[in-house]
Design a protein around this motif. Sequence first.
Motif, PDB file in Angstrom:
ATOM      1  N   GLU A 261      33.810 -63.893  52.873  1.00  0.00           N
ATOM      2  CA  GLU A 261      32.891 -65.017  52.698  1.00  0.00           C
ATOM      3  C   GLU A 261      31.519 -64.550  52.234  1.00  0.00           C
ATOM      4  O   GLU A 261      30.630 -65.358  52.005  1.00  0.00           O
ATOM      5  CB  GLU A 261      32.801 -65.817  54.005  1.00  0.00           C
ATOM      6  CG  GLU A 261      34.110 -66.531  54.311  1.00  0.00           C
ATOM      7  CD  GLU A 261      34.071 -67.388  55.557  1.00  0.00           C
ATOM      8  OE1 GLU A 261      32.990 -67.546  56.162  1.00  0.00           O
ATOM      9  OE2 GLU A 261      35.134 -67.896  55.923  1.00  0.00           O
TER      10      GLU A 261
ATOM     11  N   ARG B  52      35.822 -68.985  44.913  1.00  0.00           N
ATOM     12  CA  ARG B  52      36.507 -70.277  45.008  1.00  0.00           C
ATOM     13  C   ARG B  52      36.295 -70.878  46.377  1.00  0.00           C
ATOM     14  O   ARG B  52      36.640 -70.276  47.398  1.00  0.00           O
ATOM     15  CB  ARG B  52      38.011 -70.112  44.806  1.00  0.00           C
ATOM     16  CG  ARG B  52      38.423 -69.825  43.415  1.00  0.00           C
ATOM     17  CD  ARG B  52      39.075 -71.047  42.783  1.00  0.00           C
ATOM     18  NE  ARG B  52      39.201 -70.887  41.352  1.00  0.00           N
ATOM     19  CZ  ARG B  52      40.255 -70.381  40.752  1.00  0.00           C
ATOM     20  NH1 ARG B  52      41.275 -69.984  41.456  1.00  0.00           N
ATOM     21  NH2 ARG B  52      40.273 -70.281  39.446  1.00  0.00           N
ATOM     22  N   ASP B  53      35.717 -72.061  46.406  1.00  0.00           N
ATOM     23  CA  ASP B  53      35.588 -72.831  47.642  1.00  0.00           C
ATOM     24  C   ASP B  53      34.954 -72.044  48.791  1.00  0.00           C
ATOM     25  O   ASP B  53      35.425 -72.082  49.921  1.00  0.00           O
ATOM     26  CB  ASP B  53      36.948 -73.374  48.085  1.00  0.00           C
ATOM     27  CG  ASP B  53      37.584 -74.257  47.032  1.00  0.00           C
ATOM     28  OD1 ASP B  53      36.834 -74.978  46.337  1.00  0.00           O
ATOM     29  OD2 ASP B  53      38.825 -74.218  46.888  1.00  0.00           O
ATOM     30  N   GLY B  54      33.894 -71.303  48.496  1.00  0.00           N
ATOM     31  CA  GLY B  54      33.175 -70.584  49.543  1.00  0.00           C
ATOM     32  C   GLY B  54      33.799 -69.265  49.961  1.00  0.00           C
ATOM     33  O   GLY B  54      33.314 -68.605  50.873  1.00  0.00           O
ATOM     34  N   THR B  55      34.860 -68.849  49.303  1.00  0.00           N
ATOM     35  CA  THR B  55      35.517 -67.575  49.607  1.00  0.00           C
ATOM     36  C   THR B  55      35.561 -66.741  48.342  1.00  0.00           C
ATOM     37  O   THR B  55      35.849 -67.240  47.266  1.00  0.00           O
ATOM     38  CB  THR B  55      36.949 -67.807  50.126  1.00  0.00           C
ATOM     39  OG1 THR B  55      36.890 -68.614  51.293  1.00  0.00           O
ATOM     40  CG2 THR B  55      37.635 -66.499  50.456  1.00  0.00           C
TER      41      THR B  55
END
Length: 167
Positions: A97, A150-153
Amino acid sequence: MQRPPVLALAALLCAGLVACTPTPAPPPSTSPTASASPSPDETLLATDTDHASAVGTLAPDFPRELVPVPEGAEVLVSAAEPTADGLLRISLNLRTEQDAAALLDAVRGPLVAAGFTESAPPVPEAGLAAQATFSRADGDELLVVGVLDRDGTRTMTLGGTVARPAP
């Protein structure tokens, strides 16, 4: 008694049709169908990997000091395979993250300290949040790093060849 040629041909065609008719498919199973997403303990990789690669951890010969796993990152798969010319072909895929810049900094620090030179790609790869190439020894040692966001990861992929660490 001799058959007329038309009857003989018809008999051969019927025999051929019987031999070529596919067997009916078995009735559909009532067992549950496969899930679209694997459970957390499933893997898409073969379970009988060789000693040069590892799932969920660093491979046995992976150069941990040169390419340490960044704090808080999860190793997805790694590999370290000796080559015929005395180098080590490595790859590392991890998920974290951490933001892309911090992740690239975590990789950059040990590589630059070990004498690698960083260069940015002439044309950044579309869709990557960060990308860099590191080389040493007149290009004999070369590592390419790409970070997908992608999507915070972030998923980082690192691969290339390096000198084998001294035993």
